[in-house]
Write a protein that holds these residues in place. Structure first.
Motif, short mmCIF file in Angstrom:
data_model
loop_
_atom_site.label_atom_id
_atom_site.label_comp_id
_atom_site.label_asym_id
_atom_site.label_seq_id
_atom_site.Cartn_x
_atom_site.Cartn_y
_atom_site.Cartn_z
N PRO A 3 0.80 -1.23 0.00
CA PRO A 3 0.00 0.00 0.00
C PRO A 3 0.84 1.29 0.00
N VAL A 4 2.04 1.24 0.62
CA VAL A 4 2.90 2.42 0.65
C VAL A 4 4.30 2.02 0.16
N ALA A 5 4.74 2.66 -0.92
CA ALA A 5 6.07 2.39 -1.48
C ALA A 5 7.12 3.11 -0.65
N GLY A 6 8.04 2.35 -0.09
CA GLY A 6 9.12 2.93 0.71
C GLY A 6 10.33 3.24 -0.16
N LYS A 7 11.51 3.20 0.46
CA LYS A 7 12.74 3.49 -0.27
C LYS A 7 13.29 2.24 -0.92
N SER A 8 13.88 2.43 -2.09
CA SER A 8 14.56 1.35 -2.79
C SER A 8 16.02 1.32 -2.37
N LYS A 9 16.64 0.18 -2.51
CA LYS A 9 18.08 0.03 -2.26
C LYS A 9 18.76 0.05 -3.62
N VAL A 10 19.71 0.98 -3.80
CA VAL A 10 20.38 1.15 -5.09
C VAL A 10 21.88 1.35 -4.90
N TYR A 11 22.61 1.24 -5.97
CA TYR A 11 24.00 1.71 -6.02
C TYR A 11 24.22 2.29 -7.40
N PHE A 12 25.30 3.03 -7.55
CA PHE A 12 25.64 3.63 -8.84
C PHE A 12 26.86 2.92 -9.39
N ASP A 13 26.77 2.48 -10.66
CA ASP A 13 27.89 1.75 -11.28
C ASP A 13 29.02 2.71 -11.67
N GLU A 14 30.06 2.16 -12.28
CA GLU A 14 31.23 2.96 -12.64
C GLU A 14 30.91 4.07 -13.65
N ASN A 15 29.80 3.96 -14.36
CA ASN A 15 29.37 5.00 -15.31
C ASN A 15 28.34 5.94 -14.70
N ARG B 74 25.51 5.26 -13.46
CA ARG B 74 24.12 4.87 -13.74
C ARG B 74 23.57 4.16 -12.51
N ILE B 75 22.30 4.41 -12.26
CA ILE B 75 21.64 3.81 -11.09
C ILE B 75 21.36 2.34 -11.35
N VAL B 76 21.64 1.50 -10.35
CA VAL B 76 21.35 0.08 -10.41
C VAL B 76 20.47 -0.24 -9.20
N VAL B 77 19.26 -0.72 -9.46
CA VAL B 77 18.30 -0.98 -8.39
C VAL B 77 18.46 -2.41 -7.90
N LEU B 78 18.65 -2.56 -6.58
CA LEU B 78 18.78 -3.90 -5.99
C LEU B 78 17.43 -4.42 -5.50
N SER B 79 16.65 -3.55 -4.86
CA SER B 79 15.34 -3.96 -4.35
C SER B 79 14.49 -2.73 -4.09
N GLY B 80 13.19 -2.96 -3.91
CA GLY B 80 12.27 -1.88 -3.59
C GLY B 80 11.37 -1.50 -4.75
N PRO B 81 10.61 -0.41 -4.57
CA PRO B 81 9.64 0.01 -5.58
C PRO B 81 10.23 0.34 -6.95
N GLY C 100 12.37 -2.99 -11.42
CA GLY C 100 11.50 -3.22 -12.57
C GLY C 100 11.12 -1.94 -13.29
N LEU C 101 11.44 -0.79 -12.70
CA LEU C 101 11.11 0.49 -13.33
C LEU C 101 12.36 1.22 -13.82
N GLU C 102 13.48 0.50 -13.92
CA GLU C 102 14.75 1.14 -14.28
C GLU C 102 14.67 1.91 -15.59
N GLY C 103 13.98 1.37 -16.58
CA GLY C 103 13.85 2.03 -17.88
C GLY C 103 13.00 3.28 -17.85
N ARG C 104 12.28 3.49 -16.77
CA ARG C 104 11.41 4.66 -16.65
C ARG C 104 12.05 5.79 -15.84
N ILE C 105 13.24 5.56 -15.29
CA ILE C 105 13.90 6.57 -14.48
C ILE C 105 14.43 7.68 -15.39
#
Length: 175
Positions: A111-123, A125-132, A135-140
């Motif tokens: 019901p409530v989207a919290g924070k996602s866990k991410v890291y940034f690669d050597e370029n 770019r955001i890499v999503v590990l988990s969270g809302p 699956g939405l990486e292409g929409r960022i």
């Protein structure tokens, strides 16, 4: 299951749901109002607030056997209602990408989207590990490391809009 979108007064979504349930207690259909938790800075203090993912929209779940026309007037007569999507004359259940997007937030996030866990690669770019955001990486559209927010482009019935979702940066690359 079929999912329908109702457009209601923006910032009046919860009020509409309360009114509808109080005026029609015999109708026990599931109504959904997906929200997101976001840290907002006000007057130098960080405050956690809940904001809608789809501002001005509530979603209704109906079984395949149920007809939306059976409940049509109950929804329309409740104060704050604007219209069904696509229109009041052409009430269409969510399909394809619209349905996938809604189910992403309803089934995978809750019901409530919290924070996602991410890291940034050597370029950078955001890499999503988990969270809302998963699956939405292409929409960022944009990621703001300082604020811990990602601007995400969402589409619903051909209308496109952006929202911010929070993230937490994990230092080590790859988790």
């Amino acid at each position: 299951m079929n999912y329908y979108a109702l457009q209601v007064k923006t910032r009046g979504e919860e009020k509409y749901m309360r009114l509808f349930h109080s005026r029609h207690p015999e109708i026990t259909l599931p109504l959904y109002f997906p929200q997101r938790s976001l840290d907002v800075r006000r007057k130098g203090k960080t405050v956690s607030s809940k904001l809608p993912i789809f501002p001005g929209y509530i979603f209704l779940e109906l079984s395949e056997e149920d007809s939306i026309l059976s409940y049509h007037w109950a929804f329309r007569k409740t104060e704050g209602f604007y219209r069904f999507l696509k229109s009041n004359k052409d009430i269409t259940p969510l399909q394809n990408r619209d349905l996938e997007l809604l189910l992403h937030f309803l089934k995978n996030v809750g019901p409530v989207a919290g924070k996602s866990k991410v890291y940034f690669d050597e370029n950078s770019r955001i890499v999503v590990l988990s969270g809302p955001l998963s699956g939405l990486e292409g929409r960022i559209v944009k990621a703001d490391k300082r604020k811990g927010r990602a601007k995400v482009r969402l589409d619903l019935y051909g209308d496109s809009f952006c929202i911010d979702l929070g993230f937490e940066v994990l230092e080590q690359a790859g988790g």
